[in-house]
Enzyme design. Structure first.
Site, mmCIF file in Angstrom:
data_model
loop_
_atom_site.group_PDB
_atom_site.id
_atom_site.type_symbol
_atom_site.label_atom_id
_atom_site.label_comp_id
_atom_site.label_asym_id
_atom_site.label_seq_id
_atom_site.Cartn_x
_atom_site.Cartn_y
_atom_site.Cartn_z
ATOM 1 N N VAL A 61 -34.533 -10.038 -34.817
ATOM 2 C CA VAL A 61 -35.787 -10.163 -35.565
ATOM 3 C C VAL A 61 -35.832 -11.397 -36.453
ATOM 4 C CG1 VAL A 61 -36.255 -7.686 -35.515
ATOM 5 C CG2 VAL A 61 -34.969 -8.662 -37.453
ATOM 6 N N ASN A 86 -39.525 -1.638 -37.072
ATOM 7 C CA ASN A 86 -38.549 -0.611 -37.410
ATOM 8 C C ASN A 86 -37.178 -1.177 -37.785
ATOM 9 O OD1 ASN A 86 -37.863 2.445 -37.199
ATOM 10 N ND2 ASN A 86 -36.299 1.492 -35.927
ATOM 11 N N TYR A 151 -31.902 -4.252 -50.775
ATOM 12 C CA TYR A 151 -32.654 -3.363 -49.884
ATOM 13 C C TYR A 151 -33.969 -2.954 -50.531
ATOM 14 C CZ TYR A 151 -33.639 0.784 -46.999
ATOM 15 O OH TYR A 151 -34.223 1.707 -46.185
ATOM 16 N N LYS A 155 -37.961 -3.604 -49.317
ATOM 17 C CA LYS A 155 -38.862 -2.492 -49.000
ATOM 18 C C LYS A 155 -40.113 -2.512 -49.881
ATOM 19 C CE LYS A 155 -36.425 -1.038 -45.607
ATOM 20 N NZ LYS A 155 -36.932 -1.219 -44.222
ATOM 21 N N VAL A 184 -32.813 9.728 -44.367
ATOM 22 C CA VAL A 184 -32.940 10.286 -43.022
ATOM 23 C C VAL A 184 -31.574 10.230 -42.356
ATOM 24 C CG1 VAL A 184 -34.046 10.024 -40.762
ATOM 25 C CG2 VAL A 184 -35.355 9.606 -42.846
ATOM 26 N N THR A 186 -29.472 9.144 -40.104
ATOM 27 C CA THR A 186 -29.273 8.107 -39.095
ATOM 28 C C THR A 186 -27.989 7.336 -39.397
ATOM 29 O OG1 THR A 186 -30.407 6.307 -40.265
ATOM 30 C CG2 THR A 186 -31.779 7.772 -38.937
#
Length: 243
Positions: A61, A86, A151, A155, A184, A186
């Site tokens: 990306v 994502n 982070y 966001k 979440v 993950t």
């Protein structure tokens, strides 16, 4: 349901986790899916699992060339109706514990990657007749984030970028919205210590982690034609953490 019959959706960071769950659900609802990632083995395996409705493309990306290639593939596939920004990374660290190198890496992937993605896909989507972009932010884009300075900065940035892009693209019939998941279950959580993850979980009023399927179902709703009057919105899916 078959909400996405004949539609093509591109997912960055689609090889595993939330992206993979979104890909599976979209194919189940009739979509053609382009899975973009740097995890070539996992992305290729997922595309093979999903069959003729899925294609995998190597997508760093941070690379303009990779984004251009993904946009061309979408055009060749019949246009682009949806895009999920994502891809992202989490590098824990307070402001005093964040090096310039780490800061630059997180900004480049999480924020600049989102910018490059929207810029690359919007012309294709407009030529297709319009569509929906979903930027995956975080509950860290709605509140302060202890131990996650870089982070959290990205966001929050995605939240503002979404609103500006929504205004820029409204004349092209492109909706842009952001989704803000809480913790979440993950692979992303594996970048943090057990103590850091326990602290995050303790802040969730529902008392549990979210699942990739719960987030994916929300992404599909926002991508779909079920909310045609929604653009520039920020939608939390965080078990109440941002209340």
């Amino acid at each position: 349901m078959n909400r996405f019959h004949g539609k093509t959706v591109l997912i960055s960071g689609g090889a595993r986790g939330q992206g993979a769950a979104e890909a599976r659900m979209l194919v189940a609802e009739g979509a053609r899916v382009i899975i973009g990632d740097i995890l070539d083995d996992q992305g290729g395996a997922l595309a093979a699992e999903l069959g003729a409705a899925a294609r995998y493309i190597h997508l760093d990306v941070t690379s303009e060339a990779d984004w251009d290639a993904a946009a061309r593939l979408a055009e060749e596939t019949g246009g682009l109706h949806g895009f999920v920004n994502n891809a992202g990374i989490l590098v824990p660290g307070t402001i005093l514990g964040t090096s310039l190198e780490s800061w630059d890496r997180v900004i480049r992937i999480n924020q600049t990657g989102c910018f490059l993605g929207m810029r690359a896909v919007a012309p294709v989507m407009a030529r297709t007749g319009g569509g929906s972009i979903v930027n995956i932010s975080s509950d860290a884009g709605l509140r302060g984030t202890p131990g996650g300075f870089a982070y959290g900065a990205t966001k929050w940035a995605l939240r503002g970028m979404t609103k500006s892009a929504a205004l820029d693209f409204v004349g092209r019939n492109i909706r842009v919205n952001s989704i803000h998941p809480g913790p979440v279950d993950t692979e992303l959580l594996q970048t943090r210590t057990a103590e850091q993850n326990a602290l995050s979980l303790a802040m969730v009023p529902m008392g549990r982690l979210g699942t990739v399927d719960e987030v994916a179902r929300l992404v599909l709703f926002v991508l779909s034609d079920d909310c045609p009057f929604m653009t520039g919105a920020e939608i939390a899916a965080d078990g109440g953490i941002s209340l």
